[in-house]
Design a protein around this motif. Structure first.
Motif, PDB file in Angstrom:
ATOM      1  N   GLY A 113      -1.319  -5.504   2.058  1.00 50.31           N
ATOM      2  CA  GLY A 113      -2.275  -4.459   1.244  1.00 50.31           C
ATOM      3  C   GLY A 113      -1.340  -3.836   0.398  1.00 50.31           C
ATOM      4  N   LEU A 114      -1.549  -2.979   1.182  1.00 47.38           N
ATOM      5  CA  LEU A 114      -0.650  -1.737   1.438  1.00 47.38           C
ATOM      6  C   LEU A 114       0.350  -1.645   0.449  1.00 47.38           C
ATOM      7  CD1 LEU A 114      -2.404   0.304   4.394  1.00 47.38           C
ATOM      8  CD2 LEU A 114      -2.671   0.484   1.978  1.00 47.38           C
ATOM      9  N   ILE A 115       1.829  -2.530   1.357  1.00 51.13           N
ATOM     10  CA  ILE A 115       2.592  -2.944   1.036  1.00 51.13           C
ATOM     11  C   ILE A 115       2.982  -2.890  -0.887  1.00 51.13           C
ATOM     12  CG2 ILE A 115       4.806  -3.631   1.151  1.00 51.13           C
ATOM     13  CD1 ILE A 115       4.529  -4.322   3.752  1.00 51.13           C
ATOM     14  N   LEU A 116       1.700  -4.221  -0.990  1.00 56.81           N
ATOM     15  CA  LEU A 116       2.119  -4.270  -2.785  1.00 56.81           C
ATOM     16  C   LEU A 116       1.181  -3.334  -3.535  1.00 56.81           C
ATOM     17  CD1 LEU A 116       0.321  -7.904  -1.879  1.00 56.81           C
ATOM     18  CD2 LEU A 116       2.391  -7.358  -3.302  1.00 56.81           C
ATOM     19  N   ALA A 117       0.379  -2.388  -3.177  1.00 56.07           N
ATOM     20  CA  ALA A 117      -0.136  -1.438  -3.888  1.00 56.07           C
ATOM     21  C   ALA A 117       0.744  -0.572  -3.488  1.00 56.07           C
ATOM     22  CB  ALA A 117      -1.353  -0.833  -3.097  1.00 56.07           C
ATOM     23  N   ALA A 118       1.870   0.079  -2.965  1.00 56.48           N
ATOM     24  CA  ALA A 118       3.077   1.151  -2.980  1.00 56.48           C
ATOM     25  C   ALA A 118       3.814   0.700  -4.187  1.00 56.48           C
ATOM     26  CB  ALA A 118       3.826   1.303  -2.008  1.00 56.48           C
ATOM     27  N   ALA A 119       4.054  -1.198  -4.322  1.00 55.45           N
ATOM     28  CA  ALA A 119       5.280  -1.185  -4.843  1.00 55.45           C
ATOM     29  C   ALA A 119       4.872  -1.392  -6.367  1.00 55.45           C
ATOM     30  CB  ALA A 119       5.096  -3.401  -5.167  1.00 55.45           C
ATOM     31  N   LEU A 120       2.832  -1.593  -6.632  1.00 59.58           N
ATOM     32  CA  LEU A 120       2.613  -1.599  -7.887  1.00 59.58           C
ATOM     33  C   LEU A 120       2.757   0.062  -8.680  1.00 59.58           C
ATOM     34  CD1 LEU A 120      -0.503  -3.879  -7.177  1.00 59.58           C
ATOM     35  CD2 LEU A 120       1.250  -3.779  -8.860  1.00 59.58           C
ATOM     36  N   TYR A 121       2.666   0.868  -7.574  1.00 58.57           N
ATOM     37  CA  TYR A 121       1.854   1.830  -7.739  1.00 58.57           C
ATOM     38  C   TYR A 121       3.729   2.517  -8.862  1.00 58.57           C
ATOM     39  CZ  TYR A 121       0.930   7.389  -7.495  1.00 58.57           C
ATOM     40  OH  TYR A 121       1.596   8.601  -7.552  1.00 58.57           O
ATOM     41  N   LEU A 122       4.065   2.254  -7.722  1.00 55.49           N
ATOM     42  CA  LEU A 122       5.966   2.365  -8.276  1.00 55.49           C
ATOM     43  C   LEU A 122       5.968   2.190  -9.520  1.00 55.49           C
ATOM     44  CD1 LEU A 122       8.198   2.061  -5.128  1.00 55.49           C
ATOM     45  CD2 LEU A 122       7.021   4.491  -5.756  1.00 55.49           C
ATOM     46  N   THR A 123       5.151   1.493 -10.303  1.00 54.19           N
ATOM     47  CA  THR A 123       5.631   0.889 -11.777  1.00 54.19           C
ATOM     48  C   THR A 123       4.529   1.305 -12.462  1.00 54.19           C
ATOM     49  OG1 THR A 123       3.833  -0.808 -10.485  1.00 54.19           O
ATOM     50  CG2 THR A 123       5.453  -1.748 -10.948  1.00 54.19           C
ATOM     51  N   GLY A 124       3.775   2.547 -12.152  1.00 55.44           N
ATOM     52  CA  GLY A 124       2.946   3.489 -13.532  1.00 55.44           C
ATOM     53  C   GLY A 124       1.672   3.158 -13.194  1.00 55.44           C
ATOM     54  N   LEU A 125       1.175   2.142 -12.334  1.00 54.71           N
ATOM     55  CA  LEU A 125      -0.211   2.327 -11.896  1.00 54.71           C
ATOM     56  C   LEU A 125      -1.297   3.535 -11.665  1.00 54.71           C
ATOM     57  CD1 LEU A 125      -0.912  -1.699 -10.990  1.00 54.71           C
ATOM     58  CD2 LEU A 125      -1.387  -0.505 -12.858  1.00 54.71           C
ATOM     59  N   SER A 126      -2.232   3.691 -11.643  1.00 50.27           N
ATOM     60  CA  SER A 126      -2.712   4.596 -11.333  1.00 50.27           C
ATOM     61  C   SER A 126      -3.117   4.350  -9.598  1.00 50.27           C
ATOM     62  CB  SER A 126      -4.033   4.947 -11.426  1.00 50.27           C
ATOM     63  OG  SER A 126      -4.690   3.974 -11.563  1.00 50.27           O
ATOM     64  N   THR A 127      -3.359   5.245  -8.607  1.00 45.60           N
ATOM     65  CA  THR A 127      -3.736   5.515  -6.684  1.00 45.60           C
ATOM     66  C   THR A 127      -4.973   3.960  -6.823  1.00 45.60           C
ATOM     67  OG1 THR A 127      -2.930   7.706  -7.123  1.00 45.60           O
ATOM     68  CG2 THR A 127      -3.855   6.355  -5.238  1.00 45.60           C
ATOM     69  N   GLY A 128      -6.300   4.059  -7.697  1.00 43.94           N
ATOM     70  CA  GLY A 128      -7.106   3.319  -7.376  1.00 43.94           C
ATOM     71  C   GLY A 128      -6.889   2.094  -7.776  1.00 43.94           C
ATOM     72  N   GLY A 129      -5.954   1.492  -9.215  1.00 44.43           N
ATOM     73  CA  GLY A 129      -5.392   0.800  -9.738  1.00 44.43           C
ATOM     74  C   GLY A 129      -4.304   0.140  -8.820  1.00 44.43           C
ATOM     75  N   ILE A 131      -4.326   0.176  -5.879  1.00 51.35           N
ATOM     76  CA  ILE A 131      -5.103  -0.143  -4.180  1.00 51.35           C
ATOM     77  C   ILE A 131      -6.148  -1.416  -4.421  1.00 51.35           C
ATOM     78  CG2 ILE A 131      -6.702   0.743  -3.025  1.00 51.35           C
ATOM     79  CD1 ILE A 131      -5.997   3.601  -2.771  1.00 51.35           C
ATOM     80  N   GLY A 132      -6.817  -1.248  -5.263  1.00 48.46           N
ATOM     81  CA  GLY A 132      -7.513  -2.385  -5.703  1.00 48.46           C
ATOM     82  C   GLY A 132      -6.748  -3.928  -6.228  1.00 48.46           C
ATOM     83  N   LEU A 133      -5.646  -3.924  -6.575  1.00 45.21           N
ATOM     84  CA  LEU A 133      -4.857  -4.427  -7.173  1.00 45.21           C
ATOM     85  C   LEU A 133      -3.818  -5.367  -5.796  1.00 45.21           C
ATOM     86  CD1 LEU A 133      -4.178  -6.367  -9.670  1.00 45.21           C
ATOM     87  CD2 LEU A 133      -1.865  -4.798 -10.099  1.00 45.21           C
ATOM     88  N   GLY A 134      -3.543  -4.480  -5.197  1.00 49.93           N
ATOM     89  CA  GLY A 134      -2.690  -4.969  -3.807  1.00 49.93           C
ATOM     90  C   GLY A 134      -4.173  -5.991  -2.617  1.00 49.93           C
ATOM     91  N   LEU A 135      -4.771  -4.957  -2.876  1.00 52.27           N
ATOM     92  CA  LEU A 135      -5.998  -5.831  -2.237  1.00 52.27           C
ATOM     93  C   LEU A 135      -6.060  -7.212  -2.350  1.00 52.27           C
ATOM     94  CD1 LEU A 135      -7.876  -3.209  -0.628  1.00 52.27           C
ATOM     95  CD2 LEU A 135      -6.623  -4.198   0.698  1.00 52.27           C
ATOM     96  N   VAL A 316       6.829 -13.037  -1.282  1.00 50.24           N
ATOM     97  CA  VAL A 316       7.661 -12.670  -0.275  1.00 50.24           C
ATOM     98  C   VAL A 316       6.821 -11.565   0.283  1.00 50.24           C
ATOM     99  CG1 VAL A 316      10.008 -11.178   0.240  1.00 50.24           C
ATOM    100  CG2 VAL A 316      10.047 -13.135  -1.394  1.00 50.24           C
ATOM    101  N   VAL A 317       6.607 -10.554   0.133  1.00 53.39           N
ATOM    102  CA  VAL A 317       5.368  -9.717   0.896  1.00 53.39           C
ATOM    103  C   VAL A 317       4.299 -10.204   2.024  1.00 53.39           C
ATOM    104  CG1 VAL A 317       3.780  -7.327   1.025  1.00 53.39           C
ATOM    105  CG2 VAL A 317       5.498  -7.662  -0.622  1.00 53.39           C
ATOM    106  N   LYS A 318       3.861 -11.713   1.018  1.00 49.44           N
ATOM    107  CA  LYS A 318       2.734 -11.826   2.233  1.00 49.44           C
ATOM    108  C   LYS A 318       3.338 -12.688   3.778  1.00 49.44           C
ATOM    109  CE  LYS A 318      -0.576 -12.992   0.320  1.00 49.44           C
ATOM    110  NZ  LYS A 318      -2.452 -14.001  -0.125  1.00 49.44           N
TER     111      LYS A 318
END
Length: 591
Positions: A113-129, A131-135, A316-318
């Motif tokens: 979840g945290l690895i996916l959240a970090a990748a999604l954050y780099l695409t421009g999503l907010s921190t909360g978004g 984290i939620g999407l990564g989990l 790949v991440v999972k």
């Protein structure tokens, strides 16, 4: 009069038609019906033929225009699935899995979840978004993984432990996303604490009440000898437990799992499991149809590149996280790899978390729609991932088979024992007692590794491959013993080896007299039916217990064994003689 719009008959027609046509059609081609149900959902759903009802009203009878109308049935299917999983478990087994559940399971969900959240954050999503999407994407599908892997194999146990933690963590994730919402404040944290308190109290009441009430309730239902009443009692327990946990703010699937665990501790669990199985299968099919309805094929075609990239990234991440954690926990490489690949796709609960994140304002509607499509694609690919995982595991195990201990290499020409389960080990023990060399062969790497640790000379290998049988050098062996629990393979291997090595003694394990006769026809020197030996052992125990001396008992048992084997051989010879005569006649005519 029932109207076309409110009868719901057309939806039932589509669902039952899919179950009646998809399962046999895909089974014929050995393809998982999971794919068939999802494709049917995409075809007949609102984004498929359902969108054409305005132009062609007759399509109403063959499509589902409102996907939300059958979602309650899909949710009930998942509830029944978790209930059936609970029936296969016990509190003792669950306690034994606690390290996997709360250790590897927690690390897998948080790590991926945290690895996916970090990748999604780099695409421009907010921190909360992010984290939620990564989990959400880190969750894996209980509804598909468990039916594929089961709960008894090494892969099934590892997958179930992680999936169980994910199911337990679903409620904290949902409330955590509510607390991260821009409009949330202290009320979000208080709501989470309140829900956890009520949830713990509800689970405790279910455990105490279930242990007291369930045996009595099912006992009364069993005395009536009414299958309908037994089924009604089973469904009542599932629904009541699910409603109780849902009312406390937990997921209803937690209640279903607890209900299954409680019934598993009673003597009625087998009957309950058998009587609810058909409903579980049909409801799971309904769930898969709803997944397919979320696939807009036009959207997929127009955005295939980003959708493919996002799906591959998640998988790949999972795979990396799950495989690495299982290896660190001590699992063998093949098991860790197969489990990681099997759990690579998102989950049906991913769709729930996406909806919560969207309602909380953490992600936009377009983002939610995009990742919903990714989730549907991943669920569709799960059966293919299972096949790929098995292939990777087999390749890894074949590479590791050369690491046999020195005892295997030093075994030299002796007896080859193919199949090293309970029967194969007993044969090896008797050979070792008489200082006779042997070499065991088994296709289950867990059996091989365990046997090697205990000092047995065992080689990993699949005897369905001709090259492995060649490597065994059966021409130099003293004897070949076949103990596999696969009647067809035993006969086929006997026939093949007899054609190569005419003088080799072949002793084969048979299921019954008919199978033994078939083995004799294939060329076995001796075929030992399990039914024959168990009946002789039972007879021996009876004779000794009623006071007959051991010596005469053993002699009579040997005499009876020889008599019965002779009858089996004579039956196989009589069956073989007409075929040999016909073959000689054909050879004469051809000459």
């Amino acid at each position: 009069m029932l109207t076309l719009q409110n009868s719901g008959f057309s939806d039932a027609l589509v669902i039952l038609g899919a179950a009646g046509l998809v399962i046999p059609a895909f089974a014929r081609f050995r393809i998982s019906p999971v794919i068939g149900f999802i494709l049917v959902g995409a075809l007949v759903g609102p984004a498929g033929l359902g969108s054409l009802i305005g132009q062609s009203p007759w399509l109403y009878y063959f499509t589902i225009s409102d996907a939300h109308s059958i979602e309650p049935f899909a949710e009930f299917g998942i509830i029944l699935l978790l209930f059936s999983i609970g029936l296969e478990l016990s509190f003792k087994r669950l306690w034994a899995m606690r390290k996997l559940v709360f250790g590897v399971g927690a690390a897998e969900l948080l790590g991926a979840g945290l690895i996916l959240a970090a990748a999604l954050y780099l695409t421009g999503l907010s921190t909360g978004g992010a984290i939620g999407l990564g989990l959400a994407l880190a969750l894996s599908s209980t509804a598909l993984v468990i039916p594929i892997a089961g709960t008894t194999s090494a892969v099934g146990r590892a997958a179930f432990a992680m999936l169980l933690f994910e199911d337990l963590a679903l409620v904290p994730i949902i409330f955590g996303l509510g607390a991260l919402a821009p409009s949330a404040g202290a009320a979000g944290a208080m709501g989470l604490l309140t829900t956890l308190g009520l949830g713990i109290l509800t689970v405790a009441i279910l455990f105490v009440g279930g242990r007291v009430l369930l045996p009595r309730m099912f006992g009364q239902a069993a005395r009536t000898k009414s299958p309908e009443l037994f089924l009604a009692a089973s469904l009542l327990v599932v629904i009541a437990a699910s409603l109780a946990t849902a009312a406390a703010g937990l997921s209803p699937i937690v209640g279903a799992l607890i209900a299954g665990l409680l019934i598993a501790e009673t003597e009625y669990h087998g009957e309950v499991e058998a009587i609810t199985a058909p409903f579980k299968g049909l409801a799971l099919g309904v769930f898969l149809i709803t997944v397919g309805m979320r696939l807009d094929l036009g959207f997929v075609i127009a955005n295939w590149a980003p959708l493919l990239g996002a799906t591959v990234m998640v998988m790949v991440v999972k795979v990396a996280v799950t495989t690495g954690l299982l290896k660190l926990s001590g699992a063998r490489t093949g098991t860790a790899t197969e489990t990681g690949v099997l759990m690579a796709s998102p989950s049906e609960t991913t769709l729930i978390v996406l909806g919560v994140a969207g309602a909380a304002g953490l992600i936009s509607g377009g983002t939610a729609a995009f990742w919903t499509t990714v989730t549907a694609i991943g669920l569709t690919a799960t059966p293919l991932l299972a096949k790929a995982g098995q292939l990777f595991s087999r390749l890894i195990e074949q590479q590791e088979k050369d690491d046999a201990p020195a005892a295997v290499a030093a075994a030299g020409p002796g007896t080859i024992v193919i199949g090293f389960g309970r029967v194969g080990r007993t044969v090896a023990d008797m050979l070792r007692r008489h200082d006779l060399p042997y070499l065991g062969v088994d296709a289950d790497i867990d059996n091989v590794n365990t046997a090697r640790k205990e000092g047995y000379a065992v080689l990993f290998g699949d005897v369905t491959r001709n090259e492995l049988v060649d490597q065994l050098k059966l021409g130099h062996a003293k004897a070949l013993v076949l103990t596999m629990d696969d009647p067809v393979l035993t006969v086929r291997l006997t026939k093949r080896v007899r054609g190569w090595v005419p003088d080799l003694p072949i002793i084969a394990r048979a299921r019954d007299g008919a199978h033994a006769a078939e083995l004799y026809k294939a060329g076995a020197t001796d075929a030992v039916p399990e039914t024959l030996e168990s009946s002789l052992q039972l007879s021996e125990a009876v004779l000794v217990d009623v006071g007959i001396a051991v010596g005469p008992v053993i002699a009579s048992i040997h005499e009876k064994r020889d008599e019965m084997r002779k009858q089996i051989k004579e039956a196989s010879d009589l069956d073989r003689e007409p075929r040999m005569r016909l073959r000689r006649m054909r050879q004469t005519e051809a000459g």
